[in-house]
Design a protein around this motif. Sequence first.
Motif, PDB file in Angstrom:
ATOM      1  N   VAL A  98     -23.861  36.813  29.371  1.00 40.07           N
ATOM      2  CA  VAL A  98     -22.239  36.712  29.558  1.00 40.07           C
ATOM      3  C   VAL A  98     -22.132  36.108  30.928  1.00 40.07           C
ATOM      4  O   VAL A  98     -22.678  36.578  31.878  1.00 40.07           O
ATOM      5  CB  VAL A  98     -21.542  38.223  29.615  1.00 40.07           C
ATOM      6  N   LYS A  99     -21.419  34.887  30.950  1.00 35.39           N
ATOM      7  CA  LYS A  99     -21.501  34.260  32.432  1.00 35.39           C
ATOM      8  C   LYS A  99     -20.122  34.151  32.938  1.00 35.39           C
ATOM      9  O   LYS A  99     -18.874  34.346  32.294  1.00 35.39           O
ATOM     10  CB  LYS A  99     -21.874  32.901  32.014  1.00 35.39           C
ATOM     11  N   ALA A 100     -19.994  34.178  34.131  1.00 34.31           N
ATOM     12  CA  ALA A 100     -18.808  34.028  34.991  1.00 34.31           C
ATOM     13  C   ALA A 100     -17.973  32.729  34.563  1.00 34.31           C
ATOM     14  O   ALA A 100     -18.346  31.546  34.820  1.00 34.31           O
ATOM     15  CB  ALA A 100     -19.096  34.198  36.395  1.00 34.31           C
ATOM     16  N   PRO A 101     -16.658  32.850  34.330  1.00 34.17           N
ATOM     17  CA  PRO A 101     -16.058  31.580  33.821  1.00 34.17           C
ATOM     18  C   PRO A 101     -15.140  31.201  35.053  1.00 34.17           C
ATOM     19  O   PRO A 101     -14.734  29.945  34.873  1.00 34.17           O
ATOM     20  CB  PRO A 101     -14.911  32.332  32.603  1.00 34.17           C
ATOM     21  N   ILE A 102     -15.325  31.891  36.015  1.00 34.48           N
ATOM     22  CA  ILE A 102     -14.572  31.276  37.215  1.00 34.48           C
ATOM     23  C   ILE A 102     -15.493  31.803  38.645  1.00 34.48           C
ATOM     24  O   ILE A 102     -16.260  32.690  38.262  1.00 34.48           O
ATOM     25  CB  ILE A 102     -13.102  32.248  37.497  1.00 34.48           C
ATOM     26  N   VAL A 103     -15.070  31.457  39.646  1.00 36.53           N
ATOM     27  CA  VAL A 103     -15.796  31.619  40.821  1.00 36.53           C
ATOM     28  C   VAL A 103     -14.781  32.885  41.428  1.00 36.53           C
ATOM     29  O   VAL A 103     -13.602  32.937  41.349  1.00 36.53           O
ATOM     30  CB  VAL A 103     -15.705  30.485  42.023  1.00 36.53           C
ATOM     31  N   GLY A 104     -15.310  33.904  42.040  1.00 33.92           N
ATOM     32  CA  GLY A 104     -14.654  34.908  42.612  1.00 33.92           C
ATOM     33  C   GLY A 104     -15.632  36.155  42.983  1.00 33.92           C
ATOM     34  O   GLY A 104     -16.589  36.139  43.234  1.00 33.92           O
ATOM     35  N   THR A 105     -14.955  37.270  43.108  1.00 33.89           N
ATOM     36  CA  THR A 105     -15.537  38.483  43.414  1.00 33.89           C
ATOM     37  C   THR A 105     -15.686  39.509  42.370  1.00 33.89           C
ATOM     38  O   THR A 105     -14.785  39.844  41.614  1.00 33.89           O
ATOM     39  CB  THR A 105     -15.049  39.384  44.644  1.00 33.89           C
ATOM     40  N   PHE A 106     -16.903  39.791  42.036  1.00 30.82           N
ATOM     41  CA  PHE A 106     -17.340  40.982  40.879  1.00 30.82           C
ATOM     42  C   PHE A 106     -17.003  42.006  41.035  1.00 30.82           C
ATOM     43  O   PHE A 106     -17.474  42.642  42.222  1.00 30.82           O
ATOM     44  CB  PHE A 106     -18.843  40.654  40.414  1.00 30.82           C
ATOM     45  N   TYR A 107     -16.118  42.937  40.102  1.00 27.07           N
ATOM     46  CA  TYR A 107     -15.842  44.257  40.311  1.00 27.07           C
ATOM     47  C   TYR A 107     -16.281  45.166  39.077  1.00 27.07           C
ATOM     48  O   TYR A 107     -15.892  44.526  38.028  1.00 27.07           O
ATOM     49  CB  TYR A 107     -14.405  44.636  40.682  1.00 27.07           C
TER      50      TYR A 107
END
Length: 171
Positions: A98-107
């Motif tokens: 499962v990959k990050a679709p955007i740049v940001g901060t993971f919670y």
Amino acid sequence: MNPDDLKQILAALTNADVREFALRTGSFDLQLKRGPQAALAAPAASGPAPFAAPSAPAPQLADAPASAPATTAGPAPTATEAAAAPTSAPAASKGTPVKAPIVGTFYSASSPDAPAYVKVGDTVSAGQVLCIIEAMKLMNEIEAETGGVVREILVKNAEPVEYGQTLFIIE
């Protein structure tokens, strides 16, 4: 969204080290990408490249979680992904990333005092929320595309994530 709001967003992104930006408010969808994909691996010496809007931003943004695995031939690995490659390479063959679709901060949870959405060993179904990625003060729920068992969580809570970075392995 009026033109002045758009100019403010572009000015803020020009001054920040942001390569991709997505905004969804009501029926308005906006996705911006700066520079060629190779710029993610090595910074350009000539300065930031201009922003360009893709030709079909609405379908990409509306289907962002569904399109994430389809980017297997996507951007070159970042320094963070290259460092994590030895740990995640064997696991990638055993499950679905499962990959990050955007740049940001993971919670991992909806608030600091709430329990995590998922833990290693949890069974998840397609469409179930796995985490939140905060980007530009917008909270984006990341959902499982397939059902299965969470085998690995590759990101720690409140850690920054890159576009295309593997967050979970679901088997």
